[in-house]
Scaffold this active site. Structure first.
Site, mmCIF file in Angstrom:
data_model
loop_
_atom_site.group_PDB
_atom_site.id
_atom_site.type_symbol
_atom_site.label_atom_id
_atom_site.label_comp_id
_atom_site.label_asym_id
_atom_site.label_seq_id
_atom_site.Cartn_x
_atom_site.Cartn_y
_atom_site.Cartn_z
ATOM 1 C CG PHE A 261 7.982 -0.231 0.266
ATOM 2 C CD1 PHE A 261 8.258 1.004 0.820
ATOM 3 C CD2 PHE A 261 6.762 -0.410 -0.366
ATOM 4 C CE1 PHE A 261 7.345 2.050 0.734
ATOM 5 C CE2 PHE A 261 5.847 0.615 -0.455
ATOM 6 C CZ PHE A 261 6.129 1.862 0.091
ATOM 7 C CD GLN B 202 -1.962 -4.819 -1.462
ATOM 8 O OE1 GLN B 202 -1.727 -3.672 -1.861
ATOM 9 N NE2 GLN B 202 -1.089 -5.801 -1.551
ATOM 10 C CG HIS C 180 -2.073 0.339 1.903
ATOM 11 N ND1 HIS C 180 -1.596 0.810 3.110
ATOM 12 C CD2 HIS C 180 -1.049 0.492 1.017
ATOM 13 C CE1 HIS C 180 -0.347 1.223 2.958
ATOM 14 N NE2 HIS C 180 0.005 1.042 1.693
ATOM 15 C CG LEU D 45 -1.905 5.008 0.455
ATOM 16 C CD1 LEU D 45 -2.376 3.636 0.913
ATOM 17 C CD2 LEU D 45 -1.281 4.918 -0.936
ATOM 18 C CD GLU E 261 4.431 -1.384 2.450
ATOM 19 O OE1 GLU E 261 5.329 -2.238 2.411
ATOM 20 O OE2 GLU E 261 3.344 -1.514 1.868
ATOM 21 N NE ARG F 15 1.510 -2.230 0.353
ATOM 22 C CZ ARG F 15 1.431 -1.406 -0.687
ATOM 23 N NH1 ARG F 15 0.534 -1.614 -1.642
ATOM 24 N NH2 ARG F 15 2.254 -0.381 -0.782
ATOM 25 C CG HIS G 22 -3.963 0.229 -1.778
ATOM 26 N ND1 HIS G 22 -3.956 1.586 -2.040
ATOM 27 C CD2 HIS G 22 -2.710 -0.218 -2.069
ATOM 28 C CE1 HIS G 22 -2.755 1.939 -2.478
ATOM 29 N NE2 HIS G 22 -1.985 0.873 -2.519
ATOM 30 N NE ARG H 50 -0.036 -3.276 -5.616
ATOM 31 C CZ ARG H 50 0.457 -2.247 -4.928
ATOM 32 N NH1 ARG H 50 1.759 -2.031 -4.914
ATOM 33 N NH2 ARG H 50 -0.350 -1.442 -4.265
#
Length: 603
Positions: free
Chosen positions: A121, A234, A236, A250, A253, A309, A380, A415
């Site tokens: 990730f 954030q 995304h 969404l 990821e 991100r 996000h 994050r």
């Protein structure tokens, strides 16, 4: 007088997502009587939208992983603005929390020898995300709610809190209403845990569900608690962009973690063109070679699409702005290319990404095993929130705790994917434990009936407006304004314009008109949510104005580089005695020497 029902608890948990349920389980385990407030239905919390996995250094796929590497990855991803103690606790305790979840019945994907499988990730050095296909959040909620009910927690579904109550400076309970029937409810409790999630509903394009109107942030602020890091919101990198009705939903990821690549309209993997110096080999002959060289043989398969991100989102925005985007103002995310490398690629994709396969098939008419997806950034996750003590999760108000996305500190300026679910487990557990301990040592405070009547009267005032705007119209205008002026790319002039606009929005929101009665009245719910949304919008805007640099998710065109002075400060927001919002820069606490050594060694 306006009537209301009353409930008494030792610990009141506001929010029934991963953090709230984990907190309720831990508080119940101590013998405390626990009430859980659920804005929607139990099991419908936004945690179910978390798809990729739970970040924890289990070392099941790569034995080189450990809590120290997870800690340094988290600090680096957060641009070292993080609360280092929270980052340490999180990295140390996440593996145990995952095994605990497993012991309660969570069914994870498995390695060939039966251990919990982990995937790559963004921002994580090694494969670290324990997952259940691309439906990890759903499995987490299913497991936690089942265990929580058996632990004896009492759930109030479709209930919204409109104010926290205090007595002599500490928490005494909360006041809210039943969304179905419209009746008011008074909750008495010496300890309250905020686990209300994020603020995404303040923006037009968001992956967040309708519940995410910033309730916990606003409730804490109105009660006098400090907020911190509110500029760090954030976006995304990958949300759906077409058709219009699903914009912002969404795209996990996990698609990139399983091999998905990002392409522009020239069929170029543009992420190779903007590799940060930290990951770049300056002497390589090409960006591609430079990236592979820095990763080493065992990690050569990790694509630059799995950078942090904030970085990926800005690269996508650049492609769109410079005319290299897809037809619907996005870029392409393609995992179908693995058909060239894998005989059973369609089966692999459907097995690893069942949610994404069905999502695009049903909503966009696209078979992701055969064709690319169109994606673009979507609001996000809020890194900022209630300032809490790292060990206990208590806010600056005695008896008021916060956990999960509603709390701040762990993630710093950005994050890492997967850290949210382990955050819920680690700090939900801690919040529940210490809230129960606080409740055992403190009796419930007194509540003022005059104040409660005032709160109820204020809540129903929208029905008495002779004229006024439709609350939906004001909410839509607010979302558009925040999207345009306080979004992924920011400037001083636009932020100042947002600040001025919020003055008008505050006045408009107080004068909206609601018709009908209080039963099943969504217009009334929206009118009340608006009050919270405007508070969090102002906090985001003011903090973004004061941070005159670019760091993590906060990107200023007029200050495009990190600033060493700003990089050692947090922006703290409090409600002043004059009723206005005040911003103060406070220095970061020095990192403990042994942890600083870890950071220095792994930079």
């Amino acid at each position: 007088m306006i009537g209301y029902d009353e409930w008494h608890y030792d610990v009141l948990v506001i929010g029934a997502g991963g953090a709230g349920l984990r907190a309720a389980i831990e508080a119940s385990a101590t013998g405390a009587r626990v009430g859980v407030i659920c804005k929607s239905l139990l099991g419908k919390a936004h945690t179910v939208m978390a798809e990729g996995g739970i970040a924890a250094a289990l070392s099941n796929v790569d034995e080189r992983d450990n809590w120290q590497v997870h800690f340094t990855d988290t600090m680096r991803g957060g641009q070292y603005i993080n609360n280092w103690r929270m980052a340490e606790l999180h990295a140390r305790e996440a593996p145990k929390c995952v095994h605990e979840l497993e012991s309660w019945g969570a069914l994870f994907d498995r390695t060939e020898d039966g251990r919990i499988l982990q995937r790559n990730f963004g921002g994580h050095k090694y494969p670290r995300l324990a997952h259940v296909g691309d439906r990890t959040g759903l499995e987490m909620i299913r497991t936690l709610q089942d265990h929580g009910i058996h632990m004896g927690m009492e759930v109030h579904m479709e209930c919204t809190i409109i104010s926290l109550l205090k007595d002599e400076g500490r928490i005494a309970g909360a006041f809210g209403y039943d969304r179905q029937r419209g009746g008011f409810i008074l909750f008495h409790a010496p300890a309250v845990i905020l686990a209300t999630g994020g603020v995404g509903r303040a923006y037009r394009i968001t992956s967040n569900s309708w519940e995410y109107s910033g309730d916990g942030h606003a409730l804490a602020y109105q009660a006098g608690a400090a907020l911190v890091d509110m500029e760090f919101l954030q976006f995304h990198p990958t949300g759906m962009v077409w058709p219009p009705g699903v914009q912002g939903i969404l795209v996990t990821e996990g698609v990139r973690g399983e091999g998905g690549i990002l392409l522009n309209n020239k069929n170029e993997r543009f992420m190779f063109n903007d590799i940060p110096p930290l990951y770049r080999n300056q002497t390589a002959d090409s960006p591609e070679e430079g990236w592979r060289y820095t990763q080493g043989d065992r990690d050569a398969r990790r694509p630059p699409e799995l950078l942090t991100r904030d970085h990926v989102a800005r690269c996508i925005v650049r492609e769109i702005r410079e005319g290299r985007g897809s037809p619907h103002k996005g870029v392409y995310l393609d995992i179908s290319w693995i058909r060239e490398k894998m005989p059973d690629a369609p089966g692999f994709i459907r097995r690893k990404l069942p949610g994404m396969y069905h999502q695009f098939k049903k909503l966009a008419g696209i078979d992701i095993t055969k064709e690319p997806m169109e994606v673009g950034p979507t609001t996000h996750y809020m890194m900022g929130g209630v300032m809490v003590d790292a060990d206990t999760q208590m806010s600056t108000i005695p008896g008021l705790f916060a956990a999960g996305e509603c709390a701040a500190g762990l993630h710093g300026a950005n994050r890492l994917g997967g850290n949210s679910l382990s955050d819920l487990l680690v700090f939900g557990k801690r919040a529940g434990l210490y809230a129960a301990e606080f409740a055992s040592q403190n009796k419930a405070g007194k509540t003022d009936d005059v104040n409660i009547q005032s709160l109820a009267d204020d809540a129903v005032s929208f029905f008495r407006q002779a004229d006024g705007e439709n609350p939906y119209a004001v909410m839509t205008a607010l979302q558009e304004m925040m999207q345009d002026f306080a979004g992924i790319v920011r400037t001083e002039s636009e932020l100042l314009q947002a600040k001025e606009s919020l003055i008008q929005f505050r006045q408009r929101a107080r004068k909206v008109r609601v018709e009908g009665n209080r039963e099943y009245n969504n217009a009334w719910h929206t009118a009340l949510d608006l009050q919270h949304m405007i508070i969090v919008s102002e906090a985001i805007t003011l903090a973004a104005i004061y941070r005159k640099e670019s760091r993590g998710a906060h990107f200023r065109i007029d200050y495009p580089d990190p600033d060493p002075v700003n990089g050692k400060m947090n922006q703290v927001i409090r409600k002043g005695s004059d009723g206005r919002m005040h911003v103060e820069s406070i220095p970061l606490k020095p990192v403990r020497p042994d942890l600083q050594q870890l950071i220095d060694e792994m930079k």
